[in-house]
Structure formats: structure tokens, C-alpha cells
Design a protein around this motif. Structure first.
Motif, PDB file in Angstrom:
ATOM      1  N   ASN A  44       0.784  -1.286  -0.039  1.00  0.00           N
ATOM      2  CA  ASN A  44      -0.040  -0.008  -0.001  1.00  0.00           C
ATOM      3  C   ASN A  44       0.876   1.333  -0.085  1.00  0.00           C
ATOM      4  N   CYS A  45       1.958   1.179   0.678  1.00  0.00           N
ATOM      5  CA  CYS A  45       2.685   2.162   0.873  1.00  0.00           C
ATOM      6  C   CYS A  45       3.581   2.678  -0.742  1.00  0.00           C
ATOM      7  N   LEU A  46       3.725   1.411  -1.320  1.00  0.00           N
ATOM      8  CA  LEU A  46       4.363   1.598  -2.565  1.00  0.00           C
ATOM      9  C   LEU A  46       3.203   1.840  -3.466  1.00  0.00           C
ATOM     10  N   SER A  47       2.208   1.694  -3.272  1.00  0.00           N
ATOM     11  CA  SER A  47       1.068   2.285  -4.360  1.00  0.00           C
ATOM     12  C   SER A  47       0.669   3.824  -3.929  1.00  0.00           C
ATOM     13  N   ASN A  48       1.002   4.102  -2.774  1.00  0.00           N
ATOM     14  CA  ASN A  48       0.702   5.670  -2.259  1.00  0.00           C
ATOM     15  C   ASN A  48       2.023   6.391  -3.042  1.00  0.00           C
ATOM     16  N   TRP A  49       3.082   5.930  -2.961  1.00  0.00           N
ATOM     17  CA  TRP A  49       4.304   6.445  -3.412  1.00  0.00           C
ATOM     18  C   TRP A  49       4.052   6.699  -5.029  1.00  0.00           C
ATOM     19  N   TYR A  50       3.585   5.739  -5.754  1.00  0.00           N
ATOM     20  CA  TYR A  50       3.411   5.556  -7.137  1.00  0.00           C
ATOM     21  C   TYR A  50       2.254   6.737  -7.239  1.00  0.00           C
ATOM     22  N   ARG A  51       1.227   6.672  -6.744  1.00  0.00           N
ATOM     23  CA  ARG A  51       0.295   8.048  -7.197  1.00  0.00           C
ATOM     24  C   ARG A  51       0.734   9.128  -6.811  1.00  0.00           C
ATOM     25  N   GLU A  52       1.773   9.519  -5.785  1.00  0.00           N
ATOM     26  CA  GLU A  52       2.219  10.956  -5.300  1.00  0.00           C
ATOM     27  C   GLU A  52       3.169  11.162  -6.466  1.00  0.00           C
ATOM     28  N   ALA A  53       3.748  10.138  -7.047  1.00  0.00           N
ATOM     29  CA  ALA A  53       4.794  10.652  -8.130  1.00  0.00           C
ATOM     30  C   ALA A  53       3.915  10.806  -9.466  1.00  0.00           C
ATOM     31  N   ALA A  54       2.753  10.231  -9.790  1.00  0.00           N
ATOM     32  CA  ALA A  54       1.837  10.535 -10.780  1.00  0.00           C
ATOM     33  C   ALA A  54       1.476  11.935 -10.691  1.00  0.00           C
ATOM     34  N   LYS A  55       0.890  12.272  -9.299  1.00  0.00           N
ATOM     35  CA  LYS A  55       0.489  13.784  -9.109  1.00  0.00           C
ATOM     36  C   LYS A  55       1.415  14.696  -9.384  1.00  0.00           C
ATOM     37  N   GLY A  56       2.626  14.388  -9.155  1.00  0.00           N
ATOM     38  CA  GLY A  56       3.749  15.248  -9.247  1.00  0.00           C
ATOM     39  C   GLY A  56       4.050  15.597 -10.637  1.00  0.00           C
ATOM     40  N   SER A  57       3.611  14.600 -11.510  1.00  0.00           N
ATOM     41  CA  SER A  57       3.740  14.613 -12.899  1.00  0.00           C
ATOM     42  C   SER A  57       2.438  15.226 -13.642  1.00  0.00           C
ATOM     43  N   GLY A  58       1.710  15.531 -12.839  1.00  0.00           N
ATOM     44  CA  GLY A  58       0.277  15.928 -13.448  1.00  0.00           C
ATOM     45  C   GLY A  58      -0.669  15.018 -14.040  1.00  0.00           C
ATOM     46  N   ILE A  59      -0.436  13.715 -13.494  1.00  0.00           N
ATOM     47  CA  ILE A  59      -1.153  12.432 -13.927  1.00  0.00           C
ATOM     48  C   ILE A  59      -2.101  12.200 -12.614  1.00  0.00           C
ATOM     49  N   ALA A  60      -3.388  12.395 -12.783  1.00  0.00           N
ATOM     50  CA  ALA A  60      -4.291  11.918 -11.799  1.00  0.00           C
ATOM     51  C   ALA A  60      -4.552  10.293 -11.795  1.00  0.00           C
ATOM     52  N   LEU A  61      -4.364   9.708 -10.594  1.00  0.00           N
ATOM     53  CA  LEU A  61      -4.642   8.279 -10.305  1.00  0.00           C
ATOM     54  C   LEU A  61      -5.406   8.223  -9.030  1.00  0.00           C
ATOM     55  N   SER A  62      -6.171   7.479  -8.983  1.00  0.00           N
ATOM     56  CA  SER A  62      -7.172   7.225  -7.835  1.00  0.00           C
ATOM     57  C   SER A  62      -6.262   6.234  -6.923  1.00  0.00           C
ATOM     58  N   LYS A  63      -6.699   6.199  -5.674  1.00  0.00           N
ATOM     59  CA  LYS A  63      -6.054   5.170  -4.695  1.00  0.00           C
ATOM     60  C   LYS A  63      -6.194   3.760  -5.463  1.00  0.00           C
ATOM     61  N   GLU A  64      -7.536   3.313  -5.929  1.00  0.00           N
ATOM     62  CA  GLU A  64      -7.874   2.142  -6.188  1.00  0.00           C
ATOM     63  C   GLU A  64      -6.963   1.736  -7.514  1.00  0.00           C
ATOM     64  N   GLU A  65      -6.710   2.637  -8.388  1.00  0.00           N
ATOM     65  CA  GLU A  65      -5.965   2.599  -9.654  1.00  0.00           C
ATOM     66  C   GLU A  65      -4.512   2.260  -9.305  1.00  0.00           C
ATOM     67  N   SER A  66      -3.957   3.190  -8.395  1.00  0.00           N
ATOM     68  CA  SER A  66      -2.446   2.978  -7.909  1.00  0.00           C
ATOM     69  C   SER A  66      -2.319   1.684  -7.240  1.00  0.00           C
ATOM     70  N   ARG A  67      -3.337   1.162  -6.481  1.00  0.00           N
ATOM     71  CA  ARG A  67      -3.335  -0.243  -5.927  1.00  0.00           C
ATOM     72  C   ARG A  67      -3.294  -1.344  -6.896  1.00  0.00           C
ATOM     73  N   GLU A  68      -3.985  -1.183  -7.746  1.00  0.00           N
ATOM     74  CA  GLU A  68      -4.293  -2.144  -8.696  1.00  0.00           C
ATOM     75  C   GLU A  68      -3.022  -2.242  -9.504  1.00  0.00           C
ATOM     76  N   ILE A  69      -2.128  -1.107 -10.001  1.00  0.00           N
ATOM     77  CA  ILE A  69      -0.869  -1.189 -10.431  1.00  0.00           C
ATOM     78  C   ILE A  69       0.128  -1.961  -9.691  1.00  0.00           C
ATOM     79  N   VAL A  70       0.088  -1.873  -8.545  1.00  0.00           N
ATOM     80  CA  VAL A  70       1.098  -2.675  -7.425  1.00  0.00           C
ATOM     81  C   VAL A  70       0.618  -3.974  -7.377  1.00  0.00           C
ATOM     82  N   TYR A  71      -0.649  -4.343  -6.957  1.00  0.00           N
ATOM     83  CA  TYR A  71      -1.204  -5.568  -6.722  1.00  0.00           C
ATOM     84  C   TYR A  71      -1.546  -6.446  -7.967  1.00  0.00           C
ATOM     85  N   GLY A  72      -1.545  -5.746  -9.241  1.00  0.00           N
ATOM     86  CA  GLY A  72      -1.899  -6.614 -10.462  1.00  0.00           C
ATOM     87  C   GLY A  72      -3.185  -6.946 -10.795  1.00  0.00           C
ATOM     88  N   GLU A  73      -4.299  -6.414  -9.731  1.00  0.00           N
ATOM     89  CA  GLU A  73      -5.707  -6.730  -9.762  1.00  0.00           C
ATOM     90  C   GLU A  73      -6.242  -5.846  -8.746  1.00  0.00           C
TER      91      GLU A  73
END
Length: 106
Positions: A44-73
């Protein structure tokens, strides 16, 4: 430190990240609380860091989307398949060792 270009460094870091995510997906037997207790971060931390990095690049990701990227589902699917109730010992270790809120956005 080395003669890597910024592009090479970024490519290598991205490859290492992908390998870490793949490893965590393969090791679904390792619970997030185990990761937190041993390493101070979890999926979950990793998915939060991913989402924060996306936000810093102007990319909107929801909590659910970033978790799916990390968890694979979807996270709920992963939880239903793999998450177990934490033992009293795991919970106690987490409380004793949990990082301050300023260090991790969990």
C-alpha cells in the motif's frame, strides 16, 4: 558515482521497480503487516508513492488505480484471495515499530 546518463538511471530504476512489483505479486504469502514490521513499508505504501509521483507529474490516479498497478488486480480481489487476519504478535510488532506519520503516507 558512475557514468550513467539521467535516461539510463531512470530506465534502470524503472526496471528495478518493475522487478520489485513482480516479486511482491509472486510472494502473496508475505502479508503487508510482515513487510511493515520488517521493512517499514508495504504494498500500500508503494502504491501511495506511485500515486504521489503521478500527481507530481500532473497525472491523476485514484487510490484504487494505483493499488491495482502494484497488486496486479483490484485490491479487494487480492485481499479476498491472500490477506489473512494479523496475529496478536504481528499487531504488537507493528504498534512497536510503526513509522511516524511524517515518514510514510500509508
Amino acid at each position: 558515482m558512475n557514468n550513467l546518463t539521467d535516461e539510463q538511471r531512470t530506465a534502470l530504476e524503472a526496471a528495478a521497480f518493475r522487478r520489485l512489483v513482480e516479486h511482491l505479486r509472486e510472494r502473496s504469502d508475505v502479508q503487508n503487516i510482515d513487510l511493515m514490521n520488517l521493512a517499514g513499508f508495504c504494498r500500500n505504501c508503494l502504491s501511495n508513492w506511485y500515486r504521489e509521483a503521478a500527481k507530481g507529474s500532473g497525472i491523476a490516479l485514484s487510490k484504487e488505480e494505483s493499488r491495482e498497478i502494484v497488486y496486479g488486480e483490484p485490491y479487494a480481489d487480492w485481499q479476498a484471495k491472500h490477506q489473512r487476519e494479523a496475529s496478536d504478535a504481528q499487531k504488537a510488532a507493528f504498534e512497536a515499530n510503526k513509522p511516524s506519520p511524517n515518514k510514510l503516507s500509508h
